[in-house]
Motif scaffolding. Structure first.
Motif, PDB file in Angstrom:
ATOM      1  N   ALA A 199      70.030  98.859  67.826  1.00 16.05           N
ATOM      2  CA  ALA A 199      68.917  99.048  68.751  1.00 16.05           C
ATOM      3  C   ALA A 199      67.832  97.995  68.536  1.00 16.05           C
ATOM      4  O   ALA A 199      67.190  97.534  69.491  1.00 16.05           O
ATOM      5  CB  ALA A 199      68.339 100.453  68.580  1.00 16.05           C
ATOM      6  N   GLY A 200      67.617  97.591  67.303  1.00 17.48           N
ATOM      7  CA  GLY A 200      66.596  96.601  67.016  1.00 17.48           C
ATOM      8  C   GLY A 200      66.928  95.204  67.529  1.00 17.48           C
ATOM      9  O   GLY A 200      66.036  94.345  67.601  1.00 17.48           O
ATOM     10  N   ARG A 201      68.178  94.985  67.889  1.00 20.47           N
ATOM     11  CA  ARG A 201      68.591  93.673  68.392  1.00 20.47           C
ATOM     12  C   ARG A 201      68.848  93.677  69.892  1.00 20.47           C
ATOM     13  O   ARG A 201      69.350  92.703  70.456  1.00 20.47           O
ATOM     14  CB  ARG A 201      69.857  93.215  67.668  1.00 20.47           C
ATOM     15  CG  ARG A 201      69.689  93.099  66.154  1.00 20.47           C
ATOM     16  CD  ARG A 201      70.990  92.761  65.461  1.00 20.47           C
ATOM     17  NE  ARG A 201      71.442  91.417  65.761  1.00 20.47           N
ATOM     18  CZ  ARG A 201      72.604  90.909  65.340  1.00 20.47           C
ATOM     19  NH1 ARG A 201      73.402  91.657  64.596  1.00 20.47           N
ATOM     20  NH2 ARG A 201      72.951  89.676  65.641  1.00 20.47           N
ATOM     21  N   ALA A 202      68.507  94.784  70.571  1.00 24.61           N
ATOM     22  CA  ALA A 202      68.825  94.902  71.994  1.00 24.61           C
ATOM     23  C   ALA A 202      68.142  93.810  72.825  1.00 24.61           C
ATOM     24  O   ALA A 202      68.772  93.189  73.690  1.00 24.61           O
ATOM     25  CB  ALA A 202      68.431  96.288  72.507  1.00 24.61           C
ATOM     26  N   ALA A 203      66.859  93.579  72.580  1.00 19.62           N
ATOM     27  CA  ALA A 203      66.149  92.555  73.351  1.00 19.62           C
ATOM     28  C   ALA A 203      66.758  91.176  73.112  1.00 19.62           C
ATOM     29  O   ALA A 203      66.956  90.394  74.058  1.00 19.62           O
ATOM     30  CB  ALA A 203      64.671  92.564  72.987  1.00 19.62           C
ATOM     31  N   ALA A 204      67.068  90.864  71.862  1.00 16.38           N
ATOM     32  CA  ALA A 204      67.661  89.566  71.550  1.00 16.38           C
ATOM     33  C   ALA A 204      69.034  89.417  72.200  1.00 16.38           C
ATOM     34  O   ALA A 204      69.410  88.322  72.642  1.00 16.38           O
ATOM     35  CB  ALA A 204      67.771  89.389  70.033  1.00 16.38           C
ATOM     36  N   THR A 205      69.779  90.524  72.268  1.00 14.28           N
ATOM     37  CA  THR A 205      71.097  90.490  72.896  1.00 14.28           C
ATOM     38  C   THR A 205      70.977  90.194  74.385  1.00 14.28           C
ATOM     39  O   THR A 205      71.736  89.384  74.937  1.00 14.28           O
ATOM     40  CB  THR A 205      71.825  91.823  72.663  1.00 14.28           C
ATOM     41  OG1 THR A 205      72.067  91.974  71.260  1.00 14.28           O
ATOM     42  CG2 THR A 205      73.143  91.874  73.406  1.00 14.28           C
ATOM     43  N   VAL A 206      70.018  90.834  75.056  1.00 12.19           N
ATOM     44  CA  VAL A 206      69.804  90.574  76.478  1.00 12.19           C
ATOM     45  C   VAL A 206      69.371  89.123  76.694  1.00 12.19           C
ATOM     46  O   VAL A 206      69.872  88.435  77.589  1.00 12.19           O
ATOM     47  CB  VAL A 206      68.761  91.551  77.056  1.00 12.19           C
ATOM     48  CG1 VAL A 206      68.330  91.129  78.454  1.00 12.19           C
ATOM     49  CG2 VAL A 206      69.331  92.969  77.084  1.00 12.19           C
ATOM     50  N   ARG A 207      68.464  88.639  75.866  1.00 10.92           N
ATOM     51  CA  ARG A 207      68.003  87.262  76.000  1.00 10.92           C
ATOM     52  C   ARG A 207      69.167  86.278  75.857  1.00 10.92           C
ATOM     53  O   ARG A 207      69.304  85.330  76.635  1.00 10.92           O
ATOM     54  CB  ARG A 207      66.926  86.956  74.959  1.00 10.92           C
ATOM     55  CG  ARG A 207      66.336  85.550  75.094  1.00 10.92           C
ATOM     56  CD  ARG A 207      65.425  85.224  73.906  1.00 10.92           C
ATOM     57  NE  ARG A 207      64.198  85.988  73.927  1.00 10.92           N
ATOM     58  CZ  ARG A 207      63.089  85.620  74.568  1.00 10.92           C
ATOM     59  NH1 ARG A 207      63.085  84.495  75.269  1.00 10.92           N
ATOM     60  NH2 ARG A 207      62.009  86.358  74.501  1.00 10.92           N
ATOM     61  N   GLU A 208      70.008  86.497  74.851  1.00 13.81           N
ATOM     62  CA  GLU A 208      71.131  85.593  74.618  1.00 13.81           C
ATOM     63  C   GLU A 208      72.144  85.671  75.752  1.00 13.81           C
ATOM     64  O   GLU A 208      72.701  84.643  76.171  1.00 13.81           O
ATOM     65  CB  GLU A 208      71.787  85.921  73.282  1.00 13.81           C
ATOM     66  CG  GLU A 208      73.085  85.161  72.991  1.00 13.81           C
ATOM     67  CD  GLU A 208      72.915  83.646  72.928  1.00 13.81           C
ATOM     68  OE1 GLU A 208      73.947  82.945  72.964  1.00 13.81           O
ATOM     69  OE2 GLU A 208      71.769  83.156  72.846  1.00 13.81           O
ATOM     70  N   ALA A 209      72.396  86.878  76.277  1.00 18.84           N
ATOM     71  CA  ALA A 209      73.341  87.011  77.390  1.00 18.84           C
ATOM     72  C   ALA A 209      72.836  86.254  78.615  1.00 18.84           C
ATOM     73  O   ALA A 209      73.606  85.549  79.289  1.00 18.84           O
ATOM     74  CB  ALA A 209      73.545  88.490  77.712  1.00 18.84           C
ATOM     75  N   LEU A 210      71.562  86.390  78.915  1.00 21.84           N
ATOM     76  CA  LEU A 210      71.002  85.652  80.046  1.00 21.84           C
ATOM     77  C   LEU A 210      71.100  84.144  79.816  1.00 21.84           C
ATOM     78  O   LEU A 210      71.448  83.376  80.728  1.00 21.84           O
ATOM     79  CB  LEU A 210      69.545  86.065  80.253  1.00 21.84           C
ATOM     80  CG  LEU A 210      69.311  87.485  80.792  1.00 21.84           C
ATOM     81  CD1 LEU A 210      67.841  87.882  80.662  1.00 21.84           C
ATOM     82  CD2 LEU A 210      69.756  87.597  82.250  1.00 21.84           C
TER      83      LEU A 210
END
Length: 417
Positions: A199-210
Protein backbone atom coordinates in the motif's frame (compact mmCIF):
# COMPACT_ATOMS: atom_id res chain seq x y z
CA UNK A 1 -16.12 -1.79 -11.85
CA UNK A 2 -15.87 1.26 -14.35
CA UNK A 3 -17.76 0.94 -10.82
CA UNK A 4 -16.09 -0.14 -8.22
CA UNK A 5 -17.41 -1.66 -4.88
CA UNK A 6 -15.29 -0.92 -1.82
CA UNK A 7 -14.92 -1.42 1.90
CA UNK A 8 -18.34 -2.68 3.06
CA UNK A 9 -17.96 -6.42 2.92
CA UNK A 10 -18.94 -9.15 5.30
CA UNK A 11 -15.30 -10.29 5.43
CA UNK A 12 -13.24 -7.09 5.30
CA UNK A 13 -9.78 -7.01 3.84
CA UNK A 14 -7.34 -6.36 6.68
CA UNK A 15 -5.67 -3.24 5.31
CA UNK A 16 -8.88 -1.37 4.47
CA UNK A 17 -11.03 0.21 7.19
CA UNK A 18 -14.12 -2.03 7.40
CA UNK A 19 -17.72 -0.92 7.60
CA UNK A 20 -19.70 -3.06 10.05
CA UNK A 21 -22.31 -5.34 8.56
CA UNK A 22 -25.88 -4.17 9.16
CA UNK A 23 -27.44 -5.09 12.49
CA UNK A 24 -28.60 -8.67 12.15
CA UNK A 25 -26.34 -9.36 9.16
CA UNK A 26 -27.47 -9.97 5.59
CA UNK A 27 -30.46 -11.72 4.11
CA UNK A 28 -29.54 -14.91 2.28
CA UNK A 29 -30.31 -14.69 -1.44
CA UNK A 30 -31.19 -18.11 -2.74
CA UNK A 31 -32.75 -19.03 -6.09
CA UNK A 32 -36.22 -18.09 -4.90
CA UNK A 33 -35.14 -14.47 -4.43
CA UNK A 34 -32.67 -14.21 -7.28
CA UNK A 35 -34.96 -14.84 -10.24
CA UNK A 36 -33.01 -17.75 -11.72
CA UNK A 37 -34.06 -18.70 -15.23
CA UNK A 38 -32.40 -19.33 -18.61
CA UNK A 39 -29.87 -22.00 -17.71
CA UNK A 40 -26.27 -21.82 -18.86
CA UNK A 41 -24.13 -24.20 -16.83
CA UNK A 42 -25.62 -26.28 -14.03
CA UNK A 43 -28.95 -25.38 -12.35
CA UNK A 44 -28.55 -23.58 -9.04
CA UNK A 45 -24.95 -22.49 -9.60
CA UNK A 46 -23.20 -19.14 -9.74
CA UNK A 47 -22.85 -19.56 -13.50
CA UNK A 48 -26.56 -20.28 -13.91
CA UNK A 49 -27.58 -17.22 -11.96
CA UNK A 50 -25.21 -14.71 -13.53
CA UNK A 51 -25.63 -16.02 -17.07
CA UNK A 52 -29.40 -15.75 -16.72
CA UNK A 53 -29.11 -12.24 -15.34
CA UNK A 54 -26.80 -11.24 -18.18
CA UNK A 55 -29.12 -12.65 -20.83
CA UNK A 56 -32.05 -10.68 -19.49
CA UNK A 57 -29.97 -7.51 -19.21
CA UNK A 58 -28.91 -7.96 -22.85
CA UNK A 59 -32.58 -7.84 -23.81
CA UNK A 60 -33.00 -4.66 -21.76
CA UNK A 61 -30.05 -3.08 -23.60
CA UNK A 62 -31.37 -4.09 -27.03
CA UNK A 63 -28.91 -6.91 -27.75
CA UNK A 64 -30.30 -9.90 -29.68
CA UNK A 65 -30.65 -13.50 -28.44
CA UNK A 66 -27.54 -14.73 -30.26
CA UNK A 67 -25.38 -12.01 -28.70
CA UNK A 68 -26.96 -12.65 -25.30
CA UNK A 69 -26.21 -16.36 -25.46
CA UNK A 70 -22.65 -15.77 -26.61
CA UNK A 71 -21.93 -13.25 -23.88
CA UNK A 72 -23.48 -15.51 -21.24
CA UNK A 73 -21.15 -18.32 -22.32
CA UNK A 74 -18.19 -15.90 -22.21
CA UNK A 75 -19.08 -14.91 -18.66
CA UNK A 76 -19.30 -18.51 -17.46
CA UNK A 77 -16.03 -19.42 -19.19
CA UNK A 78 -14.24 -16.43 -17.67
CA UNK A 79 -15.43 -17.25 -14.15
CA UNK A 80 -13.80 -20.66 -14.42
CA UNK A 81 -14.49 -23.41 -11.87
CA UNK A 82 -16.44 -21.15 -9.48
CA UNK A 83 -19.19 -20.92 -12.11
CA UNK A 84 -20.18 -24.49 -11.22
CA UNK A 85 -20.25 -23.86 -7.48
CA UNK A 86 -23.78 -24.35 -6.03
CA UNK A 87 -25.40 -21.24 -4.66
CA UNK A 88 -26.38 -23.00 -1.45
CA UNK A 89 -22.67 -22.95 -0.54
CA UNK A 90 -21.05 -19.70 0.62
CA UNK A 91 -18.69 -17.83 -1.73
CA UNK A 92 -15.49 -19.76 -2.21
CA UNK A 93 -13.40 -16.70 -1.32
CA UNK A 94 -13.93 -13.06 -0.38
CA UNK A 95 -13.85 -10.62 -3.25
CA UNK A 96 -13.42 -6.86 -3.16
CA UNK A 97 -15.75 -6.59 -6.16
CA UNK A 98 -19.08 -6.73 -4.28
CA UNK A 99 -20.43 -6.60 -0.75
CA UNK A 100 -21.77 -10.18 -0.78
CA UNK A 101 -18.65 -11.55 -2.53
CA UNK A 102 -20.28 -12.25 -5.89
CA UNK A 103 -17.40 -11.91 -8.41
CA UNK A 104 -19.68 -10.20 -10.96
CA UNK A 105 -21.18 -6.70 -11.24
CA UNK A 106 -23.24 -5.13 -14.02
CA UNK A 107 -23.65 -1.56 -15.20
CA UNK A 108 -25.78 0.40 -17.64
CA UNK A 109 -24.17 3.48 -19.16
CA UNK A 110 -26.63 6.07 -20.49
CA UNK A 111 -26.24 8.81 -23.10
CA UNK A 112 -29.03 10.95 -24.55
CA UNK A 113 -31.16 9.47 -27.35
CA UNK A 114 -29.48 6.06 -27.35
CA UNK A 115 -29.92 2.63 -25.80
CA UNK A 116 -27.71 2.20 -22.73
CA UNK A 117 -24.43 0.37 -23.04
CA UNK A 118 -24.35 -2.81 -20.96
CA UNK A 119 -21.16 -3.81 -19.18
CA UNK A 120 -20.20 -6.70 -16.96
CA UNK A 121 -17.29 -6.58 -14.51
CA UNK A 122 -15.85 -9.84 -13.23
CA UNK A 123 -12.93 -11.32 -11.34
CA UNK A 124 -11.74 -14.16 -13.57
CA UNK A 125 -9.30 -15.51 -10.95
CA UNK A 126 -11.82 -15.58 -8.13
CA UNK A 127 -11.44 -18.77 -6.14
CA UNK A 128 -7.91 -19.51 -7.37
CA UNK A 129 -6.71 -19.77 -3.77
CA UNK A 130 -4.26 -16.86 -3.53
CA UNK A 131 -3.75 -13.43 -5.03
CA UNK A 132 -0.78 -14.69 -7.04
CA UNK A 133 -2.79 -17.55 -8.55
CA UNK A 134 -5.76 -15.21 -9.07
CA UNK A 135 -3.56 -12.83 -11.02
CA UNK A 136 -2.19 -15.62 -13.21
CA UNK A 137 -5.70 -16.96 -13.87
CA UNK A 138 -6.96 -13.48 -14.68
CA UNK A 139 -4.07 -12.80 -17.03
CA UNK A 140 -4.66 -16.12 -18.79
CA UNK A 141 -8.35 -15.30 -19.21
CA UNK A 142 -7.56 -11.90 -20.74
CA UNK A 143 -5.00 -13.40 -23.10
CA UNK A 144 -7.51 -16.03 -24.19
CA UNK A 145 -9.98 -13.22 -24.95
CA UNK A 146 -7.24 -11.44 -26.93
CA UNK A 147 -6.72 -14.53 -29.09
CA UNK A 148 -10.44 -15.02 -29.59
CA UNK A 149 -11.19 -11.38 -30.46
CA UNK A 150 -7.83 -10.51 -32.03
CA UNK A 151 -6.55 -7.66 -29.91
CA UNK A 152 -3.16 -6.92 -28.38
CA UNK A 153 -2.22 -7.18 -24.71
CA UNK A 154 1.07 -5.33 -25.20
CA UNK A 155 0.29 -2.50 -22.76
CA UNK A 156 -0.77 -5.02 -20.11
CA UNK A 157 2.37 -7.08 -20.70
CA UNK A 158 4.47 -3.93 -20.20
CA UNK A 159 3.06 -3.53 -16.67
CA UNK A 160 2.93 -7.15 -15.51
CA UNK A 161 5.85 -6.87 -13.07
CA UNK A 162 4.33 -3.77 -11.43
CA UNK A 163 0.83 -5.06 -10.85
CA UNK A 164 1.24 -8.85 -10.85
CA UNK A 165 4.39 -9.49 -8.77
CA UNK A 166 5.22 -12.97 -7.42
CA UNK A 167 3.81 -12.16 -3.95
CA UNK A 168 1.11 -9.52 -4.46
CA UNK A 169 -0.63 -7.64 -1.66
CA UNK A 170 -4.01 -5.94 -1.47
CA UNK A 171 -7.61 -6.87 -2.10
CA UNK A 172 -7.44 -7.92 -5.77
CA UNK A 173 -5.11 -8.97 -8.53
CA UNK A 174 -6.94 -8.40 -11.83
CA UNK A 175 -10.50 -7.62 -12.86
CA UNK A 176 -11.89 -7.59 -16.37
CA UNK A 177 -14.83 -5.59 -17.74
CA UNK A 178 -16.63 -6.27 -21.00
CA UNK A 179 -18.70 -3.59 -22.73
CA UNK A 180 -21.16 -5.65 -24.73
CA UNK A 181 -21.85 -4.68 -28.33
CA UNK A 182 -23.95 -6.14 -31.15
CA UNK A 183 -22.02 -8.76 -33.08
CA UNK A 184 -20.60 -10.67 -30.15
CA UNK A 185 -17.25 -8.86 -29.83
CA UNK A 186 -17.09 -6.65 -26.71
CA UNK A 187 -14.79 -3.83 -25.75
CA UNK A 188 -12.41 -5.05 -23.03
CA UNK A 189 -11.07 -3.24 -19.97
CA UNK A 190 -8.64 -4.51 -17.35
CA UNK A 191 -8.38 -3.23 -13.77
CA UNK A 192 -5.15 -3.62 -11.79
CA UNK A 193 -4.21 -3.04 -8.16
CA UNK A 194 -1.77 -0.18 -7.43
CA UNK A 195 -1.09 -1.66 -3.97
CA UNK A 196 0.11 -4.98 -5.39
CA UNK A 197 3.68 -4.21 -4.23
CA UNK A 198 2.45 -2.73 -0.94
CA UNK A 199 0.00 0.00 0.00
CA UNK A 200 2.86 2.38 0.73
CA UNK A 201 4.13 2.01 -2.84
CA UNK A 202 0.78 2.46 -4.59
CA UNK A 203 1.42 6.05 -5.69
CA UNK A 204 4.90 5.17 -6.97
CA UNK A 205 3.46 2.20 -8.85
CA UNK A 206 0.88 4.39 -10.59
CA UNK A 207 3.53 6.98 -11.45
CA UNK A 208 5.83 4.34 -12.94
CA UNK A 209 3.00 2.72 -14.92
CA UNK A 210 2.05 6.06 -16.45
CA UNK A 211 5.71 6.79 -17.26
CA UNK A 212 6.23 3.44 -18.99
CA UNK A 213 3.22 4.06 -21.21
CA UNK A 214 4.42 7.51 -22.24
CA UNK A 215 2.35 9.64 -19.85
CA UNK A 216 5.29 11.13 -17.99
CA UNK A 217 3.45 14.24 -16.80
CA UNK A 218 0.11 12.62 -16.01
CA UNK A 219 0.70 11.70 -12.37
CA UNK A 220 1.27 15.32 -11.37
CA UNK A 221 -2.13 16.24 -12.84
CA UNK A 222 -4.02 13.98 -10.42
CA UNK A 223 -5.85 15.58 -7.49
CA UNK A 224 -5.05 14.75 -3.88
CA UNK A 225 -6.68 11.56 -2.63
CA UNK A 226 -6.67 9.09 0.25
CA UNK A 227 -5.85 6.03 -1.84
CA UNK A 228 -4.98 4.98 -5.37
CA UNK A 229 -7.61 2.31 -5.97
CA UNK A 230 -7.25 1.02 -9.52
CA UNK A 231 -5.19 1.41 -12.67
CA UNK A 232 -7.25 0.53 -15.73
CA UNK A 233 -6.45 -0.13 -19.38
CA UNK A 234 -8.66 -0.20 -22.47
CA UNK A 235 -7.72 -3.16 -24.66
CA UNK A 236 -8.90 -3.90 -28.18
CA UNK A 237 -11.25 -1.96 -30.42
CA UNK A 238 -11.53 1.49 -28.83
CA UNK A 239 -11.65 4.76 -30.79
CA UNK A 240 -9.36 6.34 -28.18
CA UNK A 241 -7.89 3.77 -25.78
CA UNK A 242 -7.65 5.20 -22.26
CA UNK A 243 -5.44 4.74 -19.25
CA UNK A 244 -7.52 5.40 -16.15
CA UNK A 245 -6.52 6.10 -12.56
CA UNK A 246 -9.14 5.64 -9.84
CA UNK A 247 -8.83 7.49 -6.54
CA UNK A 248 -10.68 7.22 -3.22
CA UNK A 249 -11.82 10.34 -1.36
CA UNK A 250 -12.88 9.79 2.24
CA UNK A 251 -15.26 12.38 3.78
CA UNK A 252 -15.89 13.84 0.33
CA UNK A 253 -18.22 16.85 0.20
CA UNK A 254 -20.02 18.38 -2.75
CA UNK A 255 -17.69 21.38 -2.67
CA UNK A 256 -14.59 19.19 -2.69
CA UNK A 257 -16.04 16.96 -5.42
CA UNK A 258 -16.55 20.01 -7.60
CA UNK A 259 -12.80 20.65 -7.56
CA UNK A 260 -11.60 17.14 -8.49
CA UNK A 261 -11.70 17.35 -12.28
CA UNK A 262 -8.45 18.15 -14.05
CA UNK A 263 -9.91 18.20 -17.57
CA UNK A 264 -9.42 21.38 -19.61
CA UNK A 265 -12.07 22.11 -20.68
CA UNK A 266 -14.09 20.02 -18.28
CA UNK A 267 -17.30 20.00 -16.30
CA UNK A 268 -18.02 23.04 -14.19
CA UNK A 269 -17.90 22.78 -10.43
CA UNK A 270 -21.62 23.58 -10.17
CA UNK A 271 -22.49 20.61 -12.39
CA UNK A 272 -20.46 18.20 -10.29
CA UNK A 273 -21.96 19.57 -7.08
CA UNK A 274 -25.45 19.16 -8.51
CA UNK A 275 -24.76 15.51 -9.36
CA UNK A 276 -23.34 14.93 -5.88
CA UNK A 277 -26.51 16.30 -4.28
CA UNK A 278 -28.86 14.35 -6.54
CA UNK A 279 -26.97 11.10 -5.98
CA UNK A 280 -26.84 11.56 -2.20
CA UNK A 281 -30.41 12.88 -1.94
CA UNK A 282 -29.30 16.14 -0.36
CA UNK A 283 -30.34 18.77 -2.91
CA UNK A 284 -32.20 21.66 -1.32
CA UNK A 285 -32.29 24.50 -3.82
CA UNK A 286 -32.97 25.13 -7.52
CA UNK A 287 -29.28 24.74 -8.35
CA UNK A 288 -28.89 21.78 -5.97
CA UNK A 289 -25.91 23.58 -4.53
CA UNK A 290 -26.65 23.56 -0.79
CA UNK A 291 -27.26 19.99 0.26
CA UNK A 292 -27.56 19.24 3.96
CA UNK A 293 -28.08 16.28 6.21
CA UNK A 294 -30.77 16.89 8.75
CA UNK A 295 -30.34 20.60 8.18
CA UNK A 296 -27.07 20.62 10.13
CA UNK A 297 -24.42 21.12 7.46
CA UNK A 298 -22.83 19.80 4.27
CA UNK A 299 -23.05 16.07 3.67
CA UNK A 300 -19.79 14.12 3.81
CA UNK A 301 -19.22 10.65 2.45
CA UNK A 302 -17.94 9.48 5.81
CA UNK A 303 -18.72 5.80 5.39
CA UNK A 304 -17.78 4.40 2.00
CA UNK A 305 -15.62 6.97 0.18
CA UNK A 306 -16.44 8.70 -3.06
CA UNK A 307 -14.30 7.84 -6.06
CA UNK A 308 -12.93 9.80 -8.97
CA UNK A 309 -11.53 8.47 -12.23
CA UNK A 310 -9.10 10.36 -14.45
CA UNK A 311 -8.73 9.11 -18.03
CA UNK A 312 -5.70 9.83 -20.22
CA UNK A 313 -5.69 9.47 -23.99
CA UNK A 314 -2.79 11.68 -25.14
CA UNK A 315 0.68 12.24 -23.77
CA UNK A 316 1.55 15.78 -24.85
CA UNK A 317 -0.37 17.91 -22.37
CA UNK A 318 -0.15 15.63 -19.35
CA UNK A 319 -3.78 16.43 -18.55
CA UNK A 320 -6.66 13.94 -18.44
CA UNK A 321 -9.23 13.96 -21.22
CA UNK A 322 -11.88 12.33 -19.05
CA UNK A 323 -13.29 12.64 -15.53
CA UNK A 324 -15.84 10.55 -13.65
CA UNK A 325 -17.26 10.99 -10.17
CA UNK A 326 -18.73 7.92 -8.43
CA UNK A 327 -21.14 8.10 -5.50
CA UNK A 328 -21.59 4.85 -3.48
CA UNK A 329 -25.33 5.37 -3.25
CA UNK A 330 -25.98 2.12 -1.39
CA UNK A 331 -24.33 3.44 1.77
CA UNK A 332 -26.27 6.70 1.76
CA UNK A 333 -29.80 5.48 1.00
CA UNK A 334 -32.33 3.63 3.10
CA UNK A 335 -33.20 1.10 0.39
CA UNK A 336 -33.04 0.50 -3.35
CA UNK A 337 -36.36 2.22 -3.93
CA UNK A 338 -34.72 5.41 -2.71
CA UNK A 339 -31.53 4.71 -4.67
CA UNK A 340 -33.51 4.13 -7.87
CA UNK A 341 -35.38 7.40 -7.37
CA UNK A 342 -32.05 9.21 -7.15
CA UNK A 343 -30.81 7.47 -10.29
CA UNK A 344 -33.99 8.52 -12.11
CA UNK A 345 -33.47 12.12 -10.97
CA UNK A 346 -29.93 12.13 -12.37
CA UNK A 347 -31.04 10.58 -15.66
CA UNK A 348 -33.88 13.08 -15.96
CA UNK A 349 -31.48 15.98 -15.41
CA UNK A 350 -29.45 14.81 -18.42
CA UNK A 351 -32.43 14.00 -20.64
CA UNK A 352 -31.96 10.23 -20.47
CA UNK A 353 -34.76 7.65 -20.42
CA UNK A 354 -34.86 5.73 -17.11
CA UNK A 355 -37.04 2.92 -18.56
CA UNK A 356 -34.10 0.54 -19.23
CA UNK A 357 -32.91 0.95 -15.63
CA UNK A 358 -36.36 0.15 -14.26
CA UNK A 359 -36.53 -2.88 -16.56
CA UNK A 360 -33.12 -4.03 -15.34
CA UNK A 361 -34.35 -4.51 -11.77
CA UNK A 362 -36.66 -7.49 -12.46
CA UNK A 363 -34.01 -8.82 -14.87
CA UNK A 364 -31.72 -9.21 -11.87
CA UNK A 365 -33.95 -10.10 -8.95
CA UNK A 366 -37.49 -10.98 -7.92
CA UNK A 367 -37.28 -8.97 -4.70
CA UNK A 368 -38.85 -5.55 -4.28
CA UNK A 369 -36.44 -2.59 -4.27
CA UNK A 370 -37.84 -1.53 -0.89
CA UNK A 371 -36.81 -4.89 0.62
CA UNK A 372 -33.04 -4.32 0.42
CA UNK A 373 -30.25 -1.90 -0.30
CA UNK A 374 -27.22 -2.50 -2.51
CA UNK A 375 -28.78 -3.62 -5.77
CA UNK A 376 -27.95 -0.09 -6.96
CA UNK A 377 -24.31 0.11 -5.90
CA UNK A 378 -22.90 3.29 -7.46
CA UNK A 379 -24.03 6.22 -9.57
CA UNK A 380 -21.39 7.69 -11.87
CA UNK A 381 -21.26 10.86 -13.96
CA UNK A 382 -18.62 10.72 -16.71
CA UNK A 383 -17.25 13.46 -18.93
CA UNK A 384 -14.98 12.76 -21.90
CA UNK A 385 -13.70 15.47 -24.25
CA UNK A 386 -15.72 15.66 -27.44
CA UNK A 387 -18.60 13.55 -26.12
CA UNK A 388 -21.82 14.21 -24.21
CA UNK A 389 -21.90 13.38 -20.49
CA UNK A 390 -22.67 9.78 -19.52
CA UNK A 391 -24.57 8.55 -16.49
CA UNK A 392 -23.72 5.03 -15.34
CA UNK A 393 -25.70 2.96 -12.85
CA UNK A 394 -23.88 0.01 -11.26
CA UNK A 395 -25.99 -3.00 -10.33
CA UNK A 396 -25.16 -5.90 -8.01
CA UNK A 397 -25.80 -9.55 -8.81
CA UNK A 398 -26.68 -10.38 -5.17
CA UNK A 399 -25.95 -14.06 -5.73
CA UNK A 400 -25.24 -14.78 -2.07
CA UNK A 401 -26.84 -12.12 0.09
CA UNK A 402 -29.19 -9.16 0.14
CA UNK A 403 -28.36 -6.32 2.46
CA UNK A 404 -31.52 -5.29 4.34
CA UNK A 405 -32.74 -1.69 4.30
CA UNK A 406 -30.82 0.65 6.56
CA UNK A 407 -31.96 0.20 10.15
CA UNK A 408 -33.80 -3.06 9.39
CA UNK A 409 -32.69 -6.33 11.04
CA UNK A 410 -31.99 -9.27 8.79
CA UNK A 411 -34.10 -12.40 8.82
CA UNK A 412 -31.16 -14.79 9.19
CA UNK A 413 -27.40 -14.73 9.87
CA UNK A 414 -24.99 -13.49 7.26
CA UNK A 415 -23.78 -16.33 5.00
CA UNK A 416 -20.07 -15.41 5.06
CA UNK A 417 -18.20 -15.25 8.34
Amino acid sequence: MDHISAYATTRPHPWHPPIPAPAGGYLHAGPETSGIADHVGNPGTLGTLTAGQLRRLCAVAGLGPADADGYARTLVRALGPVADRPLDLPPVTPTFLSDDHTPVEYSLSFTPDAAPALRVLLEPGCGAGSLARSGRAGLAAVREMARRWDFSTAVLDELEDLFLPPAPEGPLALWCALELRPGGVPKVKVYLNPAARGAGRAAATVREALRRLGHRRAFDALPAADRHLFFALDLGDWDEPRLKVYLAHQDLTAQAAGGLSRMDPGPGEAEIRAFFHLATGTGTGPDLGAGTVGGTGAVRLDRRPGQSCHAFTETASGRPSGFTLYIPVRDYARDDEEALARAEAVLDRYGMDPAPLLAAVPALTARRPADGVGLVAYLGLAHQQGRPPRVTVYLSAEAYAVRPPAGTPAACPEPVS
